[in-house]
Design a protein around this motif. Sequence first.
Motif, short mmCIF file in Angstrom:
data_model
loop_
_atom_site.label_atom_id
_atom_site.label_comp_id
_atom_site.label_asym_id
_atom_site.label_seq_id
_atom_site.Cartn_x
_atom_site.Cartn_y
_atom_site.Cartn_z
N ALA A 60 0.86 -1.18 0.00
CA ALA A 60 0.00 0.00 0.00
C ALA A 60 0.89 1.23 0.00
O ALA A 60 2.02 1.20 0.48
N ALA A 61 0.36 2.33 -0.55
CA ALA A 61 1.14 3.56 -0.62
C ALA A 61 0.23 4.75 -0.34
O ALA A 61 -0.88 4.83 -0.87
N ARG A 62 0.72 5.66 0.50
CA ARG A 62 -0.04 6.86 0.83
C ARG A 62 0.74 8.08 0.35
O ARG A 62 1.88 8.31 0.75
N PRO A 63 0.16 8.92 -0.53
CA PRO A 63 0.88 10.10 -1.04
C PRO A 63 1.21 11.07 0.09
O PRO A 63 0.45 11.25 1.03
N THR A 68 8.10 18.97 -6.20
CA THR A 68 9.20 18.59 -7.09
C THR A 68 9.32 17.08 -7.22
O THR A 68 10.00 16.61 -8.13
N ASN A 69 8.70 16.33 -6.32
CA ASN A 69 8.75 14.87 -6.35
C ASN A 69 7.38 14.31 -6.03
O ASN A 69 6.51 15.00 -5.51
N ARG A 70 7.20 13.05 -6.34
CA ARG A 70 6.04 12.30 -5.86
C ARG A 70 6.55 11.39 -4.75
O ARG A 70 7.38 10.52 -4.99
N VAL A 71 6.09 11.64 -3.54
CA VAL A 71 6.59 10.93 -2.36
C VAL A 71 5.46 10.11 -1.75
O VAL A 71 4.33 10.60 -1.62
N PHE A 72 5.79 8.88 -1.36
CA PHE A 72 4.79 7.97 -0.80
C PHE A 72 5.33 7.32 0.46
O PHE A 72 6.52 7.00 0.56
N PHE A 81 8.45 2.28 4.36
CA PHE A 81 9.49 3.07 3.71
C PHE A 81 8.89 4.37 3.18
O PHE A 81 7.67 4.52 3.06
N PHE A 82 9.78 5.32 2.86
CA PHE A 82 9.41 6.45 2.04
C PHE A 82 9.98 6.23 0.66
O PHE A 82 11.19 5.99 0.51
N LEU A 83 9.12 6.29 -0.35
CA LEU A 83 9.53 6.10 -1.74
C LEU A 83 9.37 7.42 -2.47
O LEU A 83 8.31 8.03 -2.44
N VAL A 126 14.72 5.56 -1.87
CA VAL A 126 13.96 4.89 -0.82
C VAL A 126 14.73 5.00 0.49
O VAL A 126 15.94 4.73 0.54
N THR A 127 14.03 5.41 1.55
CA THR A 127 14.59 5.38 2.90
C THR A 127 13.59 4.64 3.78
O THR A 127 12.41 4.53 3.45
#
Length: 331
Positions: A60-63, A68-72, A81-83, A126-127
């Motif tokens: 699952a991913a939450r925006p 400047t980026n698309r972060v999830f 993780f943060f993608l 990814v972190t």
Amino acid sequence: MMIWGDGTFVMASGQLLCFARLFLLVPQLSSDAPDTILPDILEAFQRHQDLYRVCGAPLAARPQPGLTNRVFRLEADKGTFFLRLPRLEAAGNIDRKAEARNLMLAAAIGVAVPPVFCDAEAGILVTRAVEVSGSPADLSEQPSYSLARALGEALGQLHGSGVTFEGLLDPDSVLQAQWQGLQDAVRCREEMTGLEIVLRPIGAGAASGAGPALVPSHGDPSPGNCLMSSDQLWLIDWEFSGMSDPAWDLAYAVLEHEMSADEEQVFLQAYAATGAAVPEADRLGVMKAKCDAVSALWALEQLAAERDEDVFLPFARQRRGRALRQLARLS
């Protein structure tokens, strides 16, 4: 390609590639607009099989906010993780290889969340997720002062580290490039009125050309790029990092966090306590005007590109007005 995994750093070429360039800064804005780009996440995993090795299958991913980026915030088999996936419209302004190099150095210093995966060419990062602090009731003092102190300490640690970042963040060069780029934007000319004064040398040392020693700088220490965990503040999004006047990070932090005079004092005292030299008040004041001018012109660039006027025009006017008021106080 670069991958950090289990504490290792790998580059396909076997060596670090270094690029020095002028960064066009993009201030961060929050956006509540939903992104329905789950297929893009799946495509990223399909293109980069090492993502499966690091994260496991995405669940699952939450925006998260960001322009400047698309972060999830990504839930996957191997954890949370943060993608980050890049936005194509911002790609030309960012040196991802320099960002990756600087991020590695910042993580070693202890002010950046260590990456577990980074493909500099694709702009994918990814972190592991950082759990932020709890409610204000969990803090022994006002959260605003805690944040100001922690941010001052983090920037002081970074600026005093002695490392050399890739890239140059020169506010005057940024302003000149922005101004020239908007010369043909007829609809922006009126909104630029008054900002031309920021293009001229101002402040102590301007006439002699004297400048401060450059330090490794984050470039965009805005609220969206500061994560407070239970024991420290982490700086994220190092895409505009580079060697710069230390006054840039300090002025930008004060402005974007909308610090009160007392909060600014706490912030600068914490910075000084690390051994870093606080810029003179006049030089910091001049830099505040330059930071707001950069932000105003960036927003006008978005207008020129026919992005949402309801978002960017008020932002440009607010930053322009604040820059001109700051200059008036200095004079």
